[in-house]
Design a protein around this motif. Structure first.
Motif, PDB file in Angstrom:
ATOM      1  N   THR A 144       0.829  -1.208   0.000  1.00 43.41           N
ATOM      2  CA  THR A 144       0.000   0.000   0.000  1.00 43.41           C
ATOM      3  C   THR A 144       0.861   1.255   0.000  1.00 43.41           C
ATOM      4  OG1 THR A 144      -1.725  -1.200   1.213  1.00 43.41           O
ATOM      5  CG2 THR A 144      -1.875   1.207   1.187  1.00 43.41           C
TER       6      THR A 144
ATOM      7  N   LYS B 254       2.016   1.936  -3.470  1.00 49.93           N
ATOM      8  CA  LYS B 254       0.968   2.528  -4.307  1.00 49.93           C
ATOM      9  C   LYS B 254       0.848   4.031  -4.042  1.00 49.93           C
ATOM     10  CE  LYS B 254      -1.871  -1.662  -4.612  1.00 49.93           C
ATOM     11  NZ  LYS B 254      -3.154  -2.293  -4.197  1.00 49.93           N
ATOM     12  N   VAL B 255       0.898   4.407  -2.772  1.00 53.45           N
ATOM     13  CA  VAL B 255       0.790   5.827  -2.426  1.00 53.45           C
ATOM     14  C   VAL B 255       1.985   6.599  -2.989  1.00 53.45           C
ATOM     15  CG1 VAL B 255       0.681   7.499  -0.538  1.00 53.45           C
ATOM     16  CG2 VAL B 255      -0.556   5.331  -0.353  1.00 53.45           C
TER      17      VAL B 255
ATOM     18  N   ALA C 220       3.796   5.822  -5.584  1.00 52.33           N
ATOM     19  CA  ALA C 220       3.663   5.877  -7.040  1.00 52.33           C
ATOM     20  C   ALA C 220       2.655   6.941  -7.457  1.00 52.33           C
ATOM     21  CB  ALA C 220       3.254   4.514  -7.582  1.00 52.33           C
ATOM     22  N   GLU C 221       1.546   7.050  -6.729  1.00 52.04           N
ATOM     23  CA  GLU C 221       0.527   8.042  -7.057  1.00 52.04           C
ATOM     24  C   GLU C 221       0.988   9.464  -6.784  1.00 52.04           C
ATOM     25  OE1 GLU C 221      -3.277   7.295  -5.348  1.00 52.04           O
ATOM     26  OE2 GLU C 221      -3.353   5.211  -6.001  1.00 52.04           O
ATOM     27  N   HIS C 222       1.920   9.602  -5.850  1.00 55.23           N
ATOM     28  CA  HIS C 222       2.413  10.933  -5.485  1.00 55.23           C
ATOM     29  C   HIS C 222       3.098  11.604  -6.673  1.00 55.23           C
ATOM     30  CE1 HIS C 222       3.995  14.213  -3.162  1.00 55.23           C
ATOM     31  NE2 HIS C 222       5.241  13.795  -3.219  1.00 55.23           N
ATOM     32  N   GLY C 223       3.746  10.816  -7.516  1.00 58.56           N
ATOM     33  CA  GLY C 223       4.382  11.367  -8.702  1.00 58.56           C
ATOM     34  C   GLY C 223       5.640  12.136  -8.385  1.00 58.56           C
TER      35      GLY C 223
ATOM     36  N   TRP D  76      -1.786  14.464   2.493  1.00 60.27           N
ATOM     37  CA  TRP D  76      -2.309  13.757   1.335  1.00 60.27           C
ATOM     38  C   TRP D  76      -2.011  12.261   1.439  1.00 60.27           C
ATOM     39  CZ3 TRP D  76       0.262  10.705  -2.160  1.00 60.27           C
ATOM     40  CH2 TRP D  76      -0.514  10.223  -3.222  1.00 60.27           C
ATOM     41  N   ALA D  77      -0.762  11.924   1.820  1.00 60.49           N
ATOM     42  CA  ALA D  77      -0.358  10.518   1.891  1.00 60.49           C
ATOM     43  C   ALA D  77      -1.164   9.768   2.947  1.00 60.49           C
ATOM     44  CB  ALA D  77       1.137  10.416   2.200  1.00 60.49           C
TER      45      ALA D  77
ATOM     46  N   ARG E  21      -4.713   9.227   1.567  1.00 61.75           N
ATOM     47  CA  ARG E  21      -4.747   8.241   0.488  1.00 61.75           C
ATOM     48  C   ARG E  21      -4.480   6.853   1.037  1.00 61.75           C
ATOM     49  NH1 ARG E  21      -7.268   6.051  -3.025  1.00 61.75           N
ATOM     50  NH2 ARG E  21      -6.236   5.259  -4.896  1.00 61.75           N
TER      51      ARG E  21
ATOM     52  N   GLU F 120      -7.597   5.524   2.587  1.00 62.25           N
ATOM     53  CA  GLU F 120      -8.548   5.111   1.558  1.00 62.25           C
ATOM     54  C   GLU F 120      -8.202   3.724   1.002  1.00 62.25           C
ATOM     55  OE1 GLU F 120      -8.436   8.064  -1.453  1.00 62.25           O
ATOM     56  OE2 GLU F 120      -9.464   9.601  -0.263  1.00 62.25           O
ATOM     57  N   LEU F 121      -6.933   3.534   0.686  1.00 59.76           N
ATOM     58  CA  LEU F 121      -6.505   2.257   0.125  1.00 59.76           C
ATOM     59  C   LEU F 121      -6.633   1.121   1.148  1.00 59.76           C
ATOM     60  CD1 LEU F 121      -3.350   3.438  -1.844  1.00 59.76           C
ATOM     61  CD2 LEU F 121      -5.517   2.649  -2.829  1.00 59.76           C
TER      62      LEU F 121
END
Length: 409
Positions: free
Chosen positions: A370, A373-374, A376-379, A398-399, A402, A405-406
């Protein structure tokens, strides 16, 4: 070495009485690091004097006992709701002794970190330690750093304000590197070798980790730590954080920082030099040794902790890290290389995932999955000289959201 924690460079703070006991502020005094630090202080009253304490507020009886026994002038508590119980505990235990001033609220530890003293021990758990870390450095105190998260999430911010030698690390691994690095110059260092106990699941495959329980993960074979750090040790996230910390402290590139599994936890880390020589620091697994080193540096504190018994036969084992079963270290290297707000995202997401695992809503192997994934989504992370505390806090918020949520999905 041109680094934050170079043992050859000794930062000298301004103190009121350089000939008296070294005045200390202990942040996180009721936790594992804090209670062991107090044990060292009480056994060495001629060397150390604690002038202020802080804690989260969940153990007010212990905090009151510590404050009165040490005779501190100020106590900080992060939870304002704990103040009435703390006042009551102090009054009940005072027995005629003067009561300390109480600071309350999220900024209490940061305020205490500016207290006039020689050294500030930051033993707070989590990235909430960033404010106190920056405050202590800006105030010109020696920072005895057990709160690795503050350096990791705020790396550029901390490096911008810390003088060479102003930070003395307390993690057993970094205290070991700190000592071993004194054996050579920066140009002579080939690699840092950070040891890992392997935690309670050493040798298991990823498939075998799928059904482990919270109780299994909390059963660390060699160290007694708080639940978050213990789970981080089981996932090896803690080791990933320590790799980032080593990079920031000693300015060694990530490709020259190696992790090796050492189940006995006696060799705490090693430095390999360019001539092929390796210097290792060895001692039984007892955090009082690195804590005492941090509090007393550049002097050692006699009998801080037991040494190795060389009259008894012993075997030390070393194994390569299984990155497939324990991907946290490889992920941490990626995050550390990205820099900027990426380490803050990594750390905050992990804290939320560990909390979900402890509550039984996330499987053990899903913790690092998880977090990945967070990340990776952060960019592309905010980075460079423009990085601010607000950037770090926003990335963390934000992390955390997120990750929750995950974990819930």
């Amino acid at each position: 070495m041109n680094s934050l924690a170079a043992p050859q460079l000794r930062f000298t703070p301004v103190v009121r009485d350089p000939d008296g006991p070294r005045e200390l502020v202990l942040l996180g005094s009721t936790g594992s690091i804090g209670t062991q630090a107090i044990d060292i202080v009480l056994r060495n009253p001629d060397r150390f004097k604690v002038v202020a304490l802080s804690a989260a507020g969940g153990r007010v009886e212990l905090l009151a006992e510590q404050a009165l026994r040490l005779g501190v002038h100020t106590v900080g508590v992060a939870d304002p709701g704990a103040v009435p119980a703390l006042r009551e505990a102090l009054a009940a235990k005072a027995a005629g002794r003067p009561l300390p001033e109480i600071l309350a609220g999220p900024e209490a530890a940061t305020e205490l970190a500016r207290t006039e003293c020689h050294s500030v021990l930051n033993g707070i758990t989590g990235s909430i330690g960033l404010g106190p870390t920056l405050a202590a450095l800006r105030a010109g105190r020696v920072l005895v750093l057990a709160n690795k998260e503050s350096l990791i999430v705020g790396g550029p911010l901390v490096k911008a304000v810390a003088a060479p030698g102003q930070i003395v690390p307390v993690d057993s691994e970094h205290a070991a590197l700190f000592q071993a690095l004194a054996g050579g110059t920066r140009a002579e260092v080939r690699k840092l070798v950070v040891t890992a106990s392997g935690g309670p699941f050493r040798g298991r495959t990823r498939e075998q980790l799928a059904g482990v329980t919270v109780q299994d993960a909390l059963a660390h074979p060699t160290w007694a730590m708080g639940p978050v750090v213990t789970i981080n040790s089981a996932t090896l996230v803690n080791k990933g954080l320590e790799v980032i910390e080593a990079h920031l402290l000693y300015d060694v590139p990530f490709d020259r920082i190696e992790v090796v599994v050492h189940p006995q936890s006696v060799v705490h880390s090693m430095v390999e030099f360019t001539d092929g020589s390796t210097l290792a620091q060895a001692s039984p697994p007892d955090m009082r040794m690195p804590i005492a080193l941090g509090l007393g540096w550049p002097d050692r504190v006699p009998d801080a902790a037991p040494g190795c018994d060389w009259t008894k036969a012993a075997t030390w084992e070393f194994f390569p890290l299984d990155d497939e079963a324990f991907p946290a270290v490889a992920l941490a290297r990626e995050v550390g290389t990205l820099g900027g707000t990426a380490p803050a995202v990594f750390n905050a997401a992990n804290e939320e995932c560990v909390d979900a695992f402890l509550k039984g809503t996330l499987a053990f192997t899903q913790i690092v999955d998880t977090v990945a994934k967070v990340v990776a989504e952060h960019g592309i992370p905010a980075s460079g000289t423009s990085l601010t505390v607000e950037d770090v806090l926003q990335a963390e918020d934000w992390a955390r959201a997120r990750a929750r949520e995950l974990a819930a999905g």
